[in-house]
Design an enzyme around this catalytic site. Structure first.
Site, short mmCIF file in Angstrom:
data_model
loop_
_atom_site.label_atom_id
_atom_site.label_comp_id
_atom_site.label_asym_id
_atom_site.label_seq_id
_atom_site.Cartn_x
_atom_site.Cartn_y
_atom_site.Cartn_z
N LYS A 124 0.80 -1.03 0.07
CA LYS A 124 0.45 -0.29 0.16
C LYS A 124 0.82 0.87 0.06
CE LYS A 124 -4.14 -1.94 2.08
NZ LYS A 124 -4.56 -2.80 1.14
N GLU A 208 -3.30 7.82 7.76
CA GLU A 208 -3.97 8.03 6.83
C GLU A 208 -5.20 8.81 6.65
OE1 GLU A 208 -4.74 5.04 3.09
OE2 GLU A 208 -6.54 5.45 3.40
N HIS A 243 -16.63 -5.90 5.92
CA HIS A 243 -15.89 -5.52 5.48
C HIS A 243 -15.90 -6.22 3.77
CE1 HIS A 243 -14.51 -2.50 8.21
NE2 HIS A 243 -13.97 -3.59 9.08
N ARG A 300 -5.72 -8.12 -11.03
CA ARG A 300 -6.45 -9.06 -11.38
C ARG A 300 -7.91 -9.14 -11.62
NH1 ARG A 300 -10.29 -9.69 -6.87
NH2 ARG A 300 -9.15 -8.86 -4.99
#
Lengths: 510, 177, 510, 177
Positions: A124, A208, A243, A300
Site C-alpha cells: 500500500k 491516513e 468488510h 486480477r
C-alpha cells in the site's frame, strides 16, 4: 518458442482456481476455442469446475495450502495436461508475484499482469507513493511507514482526526484501526504494528485521513503492458458486510458525468503508471463531498466483473486472453459506452440472522432464475455438498435493466425466482437490501449494513394467507407421507418420498 | 372411508394445529380449530415445491425436508420460513418430556477450527455473551451463550477441529429470577 | 372509468396463453409491479406458467378449442380475478380481431393492436393493397383475387414464371403452391382454391412472383396507435423447417447499413399506414439481388422477440404494457442502436432424424446453460410431462455476443451445456446448423434445411474415446445397479437408483 | 473378493462387450476383449450425469434411464447417443429368440390422431412408402413401411385417437429376393 516475438500462442489453459470463477473462465476459454484444464482437491472431486473442464487434474487434499496454493503442483499439472498458459482467477495465487514469476520461468504464459505490477500494487505504501508521483489523488496522510507515535500525531493533527492506521501489507479490511485523538495514538500504533507483523510478516504502518461515510467506487481497466490502457467505467461496491462486498452495481448512482470522467481518467493514469498488463481494478474512496482518493489496485479479475460486462458489452475473460496472447487490448476507448444498469448479488452460504456466519451442507434444491436480463455464474449444483474449506460464495446473480429502477425490479423478480435450499444463504438478505430507502435512492455508504440491518427483525412478516399456505403444505404432505392416497405404496419410513410423489402426480397416477 | 389425522405445525416458532380429513378423493383441512376447507397439495417443479390449494386459493411453497424429525426448509416468495410438522400425539409426548427455550450447551453446528475461547470453567456468563470463536470458510463465527449462568465445562481447545454436533462449552443456567 | 381520457390504468393482467411465452410475459409484468393471472387447461395443472403467476384460473379440458381458444372463459377468468387487461401472447387468440373486440367490449384493455389493424393485416390481399397504396414494395403480382386461370396466366407471363398461388387467408406456409408453367395453372389454381376454401373458409387466391432462394427478414416495430411508430431493427429468420422458423438472428448478416435503413423505414411506413398500436413485426422477403418485398405483418409479440431485446436493450413486454396503458412508445428512434449479435434457438420436442416429427414425454433431466450472454425462456421444467395437445416448443435459448462469430461460439458452448433429456429434441440439430458453411458465412436462405440437412447422416461420428466413455458409463452403472458396492443396500429391481447412488457418492458414503 | 461380470453394450447400433472386474475398492474394465484398465463411474450433477474415468481419462456423460430393459438416454458434449446395456446372458437369450431388422407392424409411438390412411388391405407396398399419417402437437407425422410386402390389416380409422403402442397397420413382408 513463438514465431512472432511479441505473440504468445497457446491452445490450452489451466485454470488455477475453483468454484464459480473457474467455471466462468472455462466458459470464456471454450468460447474462444481454447482447451481447458481444471484442478481439484479431494472435496472438489465432484465440483462443477472439475466436471465442465475438458480435463481435470487432482492436486491434493482439502486445505488450500496443500492444493490450490501449491505453485509447483499447478505448474506440474499444466505441463502434464499440455497447457500453455495459466489463468489464476481471483483469490488463491492470483496476486502472488512469486507465482507469476514461477509460471513464466516454467515457459508458460501467466494470464494477468507482470510480477512487478503486482509487487508495487501489493504494497500500500509503495502504491501510494507511485500514485502521488503520477498525480492520482490519494487519501491525505504519510508517505512513509511510521514507527514513532509522535510523528503519527503530528501527521494526524495536520490532516485532522479521526485518522486510520493502516498496514502497508494489509487488505480485505484487515490491519486497520481508527484513531480519534492523540491520546489513543501510541497504543493504537503499537497494536496495529503487532497485528500487521503477525498477520502479514510486515509491520509497516502508515497514517491516513479517515473518510467518514465513504462510498466504494472502482474502475475496471485493461492495459496492454506497454503503457497503453483504457477504462471500462465504474462499479459501486458500497454494500458490504464483514468488510466484504455483497452487492455491486454499475454505473454508480453516485457519480455525475463529470465526476465519472475524472475518476475513470485517474484509473487509466494508475494503469499507465505501472505499464499495467491485462484486466485490473483501481479502487477509490468517494467522500460525501465528491472528492475521491486512490485506495488500491487489484491486479486480477474481480468477483464483480460481470456487471461491467453487461453494461459495456465487453467480455473481460476474452479480453484477458487476447492481451495475454500479445494481441493487445483490441478495444478503443471511444467505442465504449455504458448501456442500462447492472446489479450483482453474491449468493453466499451464510446466515444473515447470525452475523452472516458461514453455513454449509448439501445443495438440496436449486433452480436458477431464468428469463430476460438474468445471468447466473455458479460453482455449485443441486446435489453438491458445499465444502467447508473454501469461501462461502456459491454463485453470483447478475441482472441487467434499462435503468436503475428497472434493474432493481428485475432483481427482485429474479431473487424470488431463485430456488436454493440446503445451506442457509443470503438471497433473503438481498431482497431486504433492495427494499431499503438508502439503497433505493442510491445514498448508501459502506456503513449501510451496520447502520440499517437489524438481524433480529429483517424478515418481512408473514400474512395470514402465508401461514395458511405453509400450514397446509406441511400438514398435507406429512399426511401423504404417512398414508399415501395411492394404492399399494406403503409409507417410506426413511422420509423423503416427495420426489416420488411428484413423479406420480405428474405422470397422472393419483 | 373417512380418515382424520391431527398435526402440530410450527411456523417461525409459532405453533398451529391442523386437522386433515380425507374421504376418498376429497381432503379437508381445518387450521387452529377454524372452519374446514377443501384443500390439496400437489408436488411440482420436480418435487422442489408444492402447489397448495386451500378453499380455492392457490400458492406455491418451495419445500425440502431438513431432517427426519419433521423439520422442513420452506421458502415463500423468496422468504425463508422455519417450518416443522409433527403428529399431534408425538408433539404431546415431546412436550411432556419438558424442554424449553435456551440451552446451556453450546454445540458446533458446522465443521470448523476453534480459534478463540473467551471463558473458563467456573466463570459467570450472561445470555448473549461471546463464549467461543470457530473459524469456518475463512470466516470467524462467534458463538454466544443461550443462557445466563456458570461455565461448567470447556470441552475443546484452541486449534482443535470440530464437527457438527460436537459439544463445545457447557453452561449451567442460573435459576430464573 | 379512467380519470385521464387517454390512459388506461390496470394493476392486474390476465395472460391468455401457456408455455414459455406466458412465463416470459408474467416475468415482465411482475417487473413492472403488475399482478398476474394465468389460465390453465387440465394437462397444464402443473405447467410452469400456472405455477409462477400470482393467481391461476382453470379454464377447461385439454383441447385448445375447449380452453385456450374459448374467448368467454378467458374474459370471465379475467373478471373473476380482478384483471383489468388481457395479454394474448402469440398463437391462440392473439391475432383474432373478434377476441380483441370482445375484450374491449367487456371493459378490459387488450394488450395489442386494434381489431381493425388485425383485420387488414390478417388478409393478405387487403394488406398487399394497403402497402401498395403506402408505397411499401410488395412482391409483383395481382392486386385482386383471381378465379380465372386465363387471368392468372396473363399475370404470370407479365411477371415471369415461376409464380406462387397464395391464399389470401393463408399463413404459416399453408395455402401456397408454386406454378412453373402455363400448362399447370388451371389445375393448380383449382386445387389451391379448394384447399383454401376448406382450410380457411375463404377461397380468395392471388398470384405472386415466386422469389427463388429468398431470405426471411423481419423488422420489429412499436406504434402508438395514432400514427407514430418506430422500428427496433431487423431479425433474420431464414433457418426454417416445415415452413417454421427454428433459428433467428439479429442483426441480419445479409443487410448493408443502407439496405437496413431502407427496410426498417419500409416497416415504419407499414406501421404508420394502419395507425399501428403496440408491438408488431413486418415480414419481408429479401431476394438475392437485394430487392425486398412486404410479405405480411404479424400483429403480436413474436416468438423471436428476445433477440431484438438483447441487441437493442429494450424490453418489448414492458413496451407493450406502456403503450396499452396509453403512455405512448416512450422511446425515441434516435436513441436506439444495435449492440453486438444475438441468436435464438427454438428448443422443440421433435426428432430431426424423423423429419422433425414431434416427440413427447416427461422431462427426465433439465439443467439450463448458465453464465455470460445466455438467456433461457422456458415453459417446462424437470419432472414436467409435456402435453401432446399444444405446440412442441419447450424453451428458447437466446445468446448474445460482441459480434457474430463470438455469438456463434457462445451458442455452441451453451447448447452443449444444456442438459435436456426425456422427449427427443432438436438441440443437436442446432449444433449441426452452427457447423454448416452456409450458416457460418451467413449466405443461408429459407431452403437451408431442405438443401443441407441429411437426416440419415447429420450427427457427428463418435471417436474411439467417446465410445470408451459411453461403454464404461453404461457397464459400470449397470454393474453398480446389479451389485452396489455399498454394504447393505440391495439392488433396486425397478431400476433407477442412480439418483440415490449420486446422493451416496456425494455425501461421501461409498 | 473378486467379482467379474460381462455386459453387452449397444452404442448407436454397434455392439460391444464390457467385462467389469471388481475387487474391493478397485474396478477394472475390459472393452471388446482389449486390455483391462482401472475404471470408475461417479454419479454427478444431481444424478443427471456420470463422471467416468477409464485408464486415467475423465469424461462426463449425461445419462438417464429410458426404459426398464437397459435402454439409456445418453448425451456426450451435446451429441445424443442411443445406448443400451444388458447382462451378457440375457443378450444371448434374446438373440436366440430371433428377431431382425425391419418389422412389418407399424405401431404408434406417440399419442395422436389418425388423419390419413394411404393403403388398403391387400395392397402391395414398398419399403419406405408412406402408409399412414398421424397428427400430434399440430404437426403431421407420416409413417412409412419398414418392409416391402402386402398390407394384411389396417387396425385404425381416420379420425381415431391412438396411443403409444397401438398397432396401426400390419404388413406381411415379401420373401427376400
Amino acid at each position: 518458442m513463438s514465431k512472432k516475438p511479441d505473440t504468445h500462442p497457446f491452445d490450452t489453459v489451466l485454470v488455477a482456481n475453483r468454484g464459480e470463477i473457474a467455471v466462468r473462465i472455462i466458459q470464456g476459454l471454450r468460447e474462444m476455442g481454447i482447451g481447458t484444464v481444471a484442478v481439484y482437491s479431494e472435496p472438489d472431486r465432484t465440483a462443477l469446475h472439475a466436471l465442465v473442464a475438458d480435463e481435470a487434474v487432482f492436486i491434493g487434499p482439502a486445505p488450500a495450502s496443500e492444493s490450490y496454493l501449491v505453485m509447483q503442483k499447478l505448474i506440474d499439472a499444466a505441463k502434464q495436461a499440455g497447457a500453455g498458459a495459466i489463468h489464476p482467477g481471483y483469490g488463491f495465487l492470483s496476486e502472488n508475484a512469486g507465482f507469476c514469476r514461477a509460471v513464466e520461468a516454467a515457459g508458460l504464459v501467466f494470464i494477468g499482469p507482470t510480477a512487478a505490477s503486482m509487487e508495487v500494487m501489493g504494497d500500500k505504501l509503495a502504491s501510494r507513493r507511485k500514485m502521488m508521483q503520477s498525480g492520482v489523488p490519494v487519501v491525505p496522510g504519510t508517505e512513509d511507514a511510521v514507527r514513532d507515535p509522535a510523528v503519527a500525531i503530528t501527521c494526524a493533527e495536520k490532516i485532522g482526526y479521526p485518522v486510520l492506521l493502516k498496514a502497508s501489507a494489509g487488505g480485505g479490511g484487515k490491519g486497520m484501526r481508527i484513531v480519534r485523538s492523540a491520546a489513543d495514538m501510541a497504543s493504537a500504533l503499537r497494536q496495529t504494528m503487532g497485528e500487521a507483523g503477525q498477520s502479514f510478516g510486515n509491520d509497516a504502518i502508515f497514517v491516513e485521513k479517515y473518510i467518514e461515510n465513504p462510498k466504494h467506487i472502482e474502475v475496471q481497466v485493461l492495459g496492454d503492458g506497454k503503457g497503453g490502457a483504457i477504462h471500462l467505467f465504474e462499479r459501486e461496491c458500497s454494500v458490504q458486510r464483514r468488510h466484504q462486498k455483497v452487492i455491486e452495481e454499475s454505473p454508480s448512482p453516485s457519480l455525475t458525468p463529470e465526476l465519472r470522467a475524472r475518476i475513470c481518467e485517474a484509473a487509466v493514469q494508475t494503469a499507465r503508471a505501472v505499464d499495467y498488463r491485462g484486466a485490473g481494478t483501481v479502487e477509490f474512496i468517494l467522500a460525501p463531498g465528491g472528492a475521491f482518493y486512490f485506495l488500491e489496485m487489484n491486479t486480477r479479475l474481480q468477483v464483480e466483473h460481470p456487471i461491467t460486462e453487461l453494461v459495456t458489452g465487453i467480455d473481460l475473460v476474452h479480453a484477458q486472453v487476447r492481451i495475454a496472447r500479445g494481441e493487445g487490448i483490441g478495444i478503443r476507448q471511444e467505442d465504449l459506452s455504458q448501456r442500462g444498469w447492472a446489479l450483482e448479488f453474491r449468493v453466499c452460504a451464510e446466515d444473515p440472522s447470525r452475523n452472516f456466519a458461514p453455513s454449509i451442507g448439501r445443495i438440496e434444491a436449486m433452480s436458477p432464475p431464468l428469463g430476460p436480463g438474468v445471468r447466473l455464474d455458479t460453482g455449485v449444483y443441486e446435489g453438491f455438498e458445499v465444502p467447508i474449506h473454501y469461501d462461502p460464495l456459491l454463485a453470483k446473480l447478475i441482472v441487467w435493466g434499462e435503468d436503475r429502477p428497472r434493474a432493481i425490479a428485475r432483481a427482485q423478480r429474479a431473487l424470488r425466482d431463485f430456488t436454493l435450499q440446503g445451506p442457509t444463504h443470503n438471497l433473503p438478505f438481498h431482497l431486504w437490501a433492495l427494499d431499503q430507502p438508502a439503497f433505493r435512492d442510491g445514498t448508501y455508504t459502506t456503513h449501510f449494513v451496520e447502520k440499517c440491518f437489524d438481524h433480529t427483525a429483517w424478515l418481512p412478516a408473514l400474512t395470514d394467507l402465508d401461514r395458511e399456505a405453509l400450514i397446509a403444505a406441511a400438514a398435507l404432505l406429512e399426511n401423504e407421507r404417512r398414508a399415501p392416497a395411492g394404492a399399494g405404496a406403503g409409507a417410506d419410513a426413511h422420509g423423503d418420498n416427495w420426489r416420488r410423489a411428484a413423479r406420480r402426480a405428474m405422470t397422472g397416477h393419483k | 372411508m373417512l380418515t382424520r389425522r391431527n398435526y402440530v405445525v410450527d411456523v417461525d416458532g409459532q405453533r398451529h394445529t391442523a386437522e386433515v380429513a380425507r374421504s376418498g378423493d376429497r381432503t379437508e383441512l381445518r387450521i387452529d380449530g377454524g372452519a374446514a376447507a377443501p384443500a390439496s397439495a400437489l408436488p411440482v417443479l420436480g418435487g422442489r415445491a408444492v402447489c397448495v390449494t386451500v378453499g380455492g386459493r392457490r400458492r406455491v411453497v418451495h419445500l425440502s425436508r431438513a431432517d427426519t424429525r419433521g423439520g422442513l426448509r420452506a421458502t415463500l416468495d423468496g422468504r425463508p420460513v422455519t417450518l416443522s410438522v409433527m403428529d399431534e400425539l408425538r408433539a404431546q409426548a415431546l412436550q411432556a418430556q419438558g424442554g424449553g427455550a435456551g440451552s446451556g450447551t453450546l454445540v458446533a453446528d458446522i465443521p470448523g477450527l476453534v480459534i478463540d475461547i473467551r471463558v473458563q470453567p467456573g466463570q459467570a456468563v450472561q445470555q448473549g455473551e461471546p463464549v467461543i470463536v470457530v473459524e469456518a470458510m475463512k470466516m470467524q463465527n462467534e458463538l454466544t451463550s443461550g443462557v445466563s449462568g456458570t461455565v461448567q465445562k470447556v470441552a475443546v481447545a484452541v486449534g482443535q477441529s470440530v464437527n457438527p454436533g460436537d459439544v463445545l462449552v457447557v453452561i449451567e443456567p442460573a435459576p430464573a429470577d
